[in-house]
Design a protein around this motif. Structure first.
Motif, mmCIF file in Angstrom:
data_model
loop_
_atom_site.group_PDB
_atom_site.id
_atom_site.type_symbol
_atom_site.label_atom_id
_atom_site.label_comp_id
_atom_site.label_asym_id
_atom_site.label_seq_id
_atom_site.Cartn_x
_atom_site.Cartn_y
_atom_site.Cartn_z
ATOM 1 N N ASP A 192 1.231 -1.726 -0.173
ATOM 2 C CA ASP A 192 0.272 0.251 -0.295
ATOM 3 C C ASP A 192 0.665 1.352 -0.153
ATOM 4 O OD1 ASP A 192 0.853 0.074 2.869
ATOM 5 O OD2 ASP A 192 -0.818 0.241 2.938
ATOM 6 N N GLY B 103 -3.006 3.348 9.944
ATOM 7 C CA GLY B 103 -2.258 2.720 8.852
ATOM 8 C C GLY B 103 -1.027 3.419 9.277
ATOM 9 N N THR C 89 -6.468 3.606 2.578
ATOM 10 C CA THR C 89 -6.859 2.895 1.569
ATOM 11 C C THR C 89 -6.595 0.918 1.867
ATOM 12 O OG1 THR C 89 -4.787 2.743 0.858
ATOM 13 C CG2 THR C 89 -5.412 3.822 -0.171
ATOM 14 N N ASP C 90 -5.635 0.809 2.673
ATOM 15 C CA ASP C 90 -5.543 -0.765 3.455
ATOM 16 C C ASP C 90 -6.656 -0.294 4.779
ATOM 17 O OD1 ASP C 90 -3.455 0.953 4.493
ATOM 18 O OD2 ASP C 90 -2.987 -0.221 6.040
ATOM 19 N N GLN C 91 -6.906 0.377 5.408
ATOM 20 C CA GLN C 91 -7.829 0.425 6.776
ATOM 21 C C GLN C 91 -8.678 0.876 6.070
ATOM 22 O OE1 GLN C 91 -6.044 -0.471 10.781
ATOM 23 N NE2 GLN C 91 -3.957 0.322 9.641
#
Length: 272
Positions: free
Chosen positions: A172, A250, A256-258
C-alpha cells in the motif's frame, strides 16, 4: 449508489463521483485519483455526501494542454469550481498527501469554503530543517524519471520518503500498483514526476491564512508513519500553526488499507 459527473474548468475537464447523503465531505489526493478513495468513500457514504475526483491530468480528468503543470493553486481553483457545481458554499475536506497540499492552497485562495480541513501527511519539504537537501532529492527524482523512466523514479521516491523498498515491502506504499502497470498507471506516474512532484512538495503554505481564517485545520499523521518524511513534514506544519497532530490508522496510505477504521477516526475528528 455512485453518480459519476464531469465539470469543465479552465484548461481541463474534471471527472468526479458523488455518493451518499448528509453533510458534504470532499476526499482528495494528488496524484491519487478518485478510485484510490473509493473504499473510504463507501465507508462514509452512510452519513455523508462524499465527493471524490480525479485531479486535473490524472485518470479521467483530461487537460486541454497535456504539458500543463499541476500546481496546488490550480488544483485548489478546481475544487472551488467543484463546490460551485455542487451548489455548496462550503464543505469538510480530507486531503491526503498532495491532496492535503491542495486543501491548504484552497484555504488561502478561497477563504470560507472549507469548514474543517483534515490535512493528512502533507509533503511540505520546505518546512524541514534540511529543506535544501530534500529539495535536491526531489529534483533528483524528477531527473531520474527523465533519464531512466517511471520505475526507477518510483524507487528513488519511495526510498527517500522512508518506505521499505526491499522484498516483502508493503503493497500500500505510494507507487505503481503491484503487478504489471496499466497504460493509465504509467501515464499518471509520468505526469506526477514531470509536472506535479516539485510544485506540490516545494509548496510553502500561507500560515496566516491557516491560523487567522474561519477554517479549522487538523493535521493528521498515520499511527505507523514514524519513519516517513511525511510524518516529519506534518509535525513541522503542526508546530507552525500551533495545533497538535491527530493520529489516524495505518501509515501514509492508511485510508486505502484500513478504510473502515480510517472512516471512524475521521468522523470523530470532524465532530471536534
Amino acid at each position: 449508489m455512485t453518480t459519476t459527473r464531469t465539470l469543465d474548468v479552465p484548461g481541463a475537464r474534471l471527472r468526479y463521483e458523488v455518493r451518499g447523503s448528509g453533510p458534504l465531505l470532499l476526499l482528495m489526493g494528488s496524484p491519487m485519483d478518485a478510485a484510490a478513495f473509493a473504499p473510504l468513500a463507501e465507508a462514509l457514504a452512510g452519513d455523508h455526501t462524499v465527493v471524490t475526483h480525479d485531479p486535473r491530468g490524472i485518470s479521467g480528468s483530461v487537460l486541454d494542454d497535456p504539458e500543463q503543470d499541476s500546481t496546488p493553486e490550480l488544483r485548489a481553483d478546481d475544487v472551488s469550481a467543484l463546490l460551485d457545481a455542487l451548489e455548496a458554499d462550503s464543505a469538510d475536506v480530507l486531503g491526503s498527501s498532495g491532496g492535503a497540499v491542495t486543501g491548504l492552497a484552497l484555504i488561502a485562495r478561497h477563504p470560507g469554503r472549507v469548514r474543517t480541513l483534515v490535512a493528512h501527511e502533507p509533503p511540505l519539504l520546505e518546512l524541514l530543517p534540511d529543506a535544501a537537501e530534500q529539495r535536491a532529492a526531489a529534483e533528483d527524482i524528477v531527473a531520474t524519471f527523465h533519464r531512466e523512466g517511471v520505475a526507477a523514479a518510483w524507487g528513488r521516491f519511495m526510498g527517500n520518503a522512508g518506505f521499505d523498498t526491499g522484498p516483502g515491502a508493503a503493497e500500500d506504499a505510494p507507487g505503481p500498483p503491484p503487478g504489471e502497470p496499466s497504460e493509465q498507471d504509467l501515464a499518471n506516474s509520468a505526469r506526477f514526476f514531470a509536472h506535479e512532484l516539485l510544485h506540490t512538495s516545494l509548496y510553502i503554505p500561507d500560515l496566516a491564512a491557516l491560523t487567522a481564517g474561519p477554517t479549522r485545520v487538523v493535521i493528521g499523521i498515520g499511527a505507523t508513519s514514524a519513519g516517513l518524511i511525511t510524518a516529519r513534514t506534518s509535525r513541522a506544519l503542526s508546530e507552525r500553526i500551533g495545533t497538535p497532530p491527530v493520529e489516524f490508522p495505518g501509515d501514509h496510505g492508511g485510508f486505502t488499507d484500513q478504510p473502515k477504521e480510517f472512516a471512524e477516526r475521521l468522523r470523530e475528528v470532524l465532530k471536534g
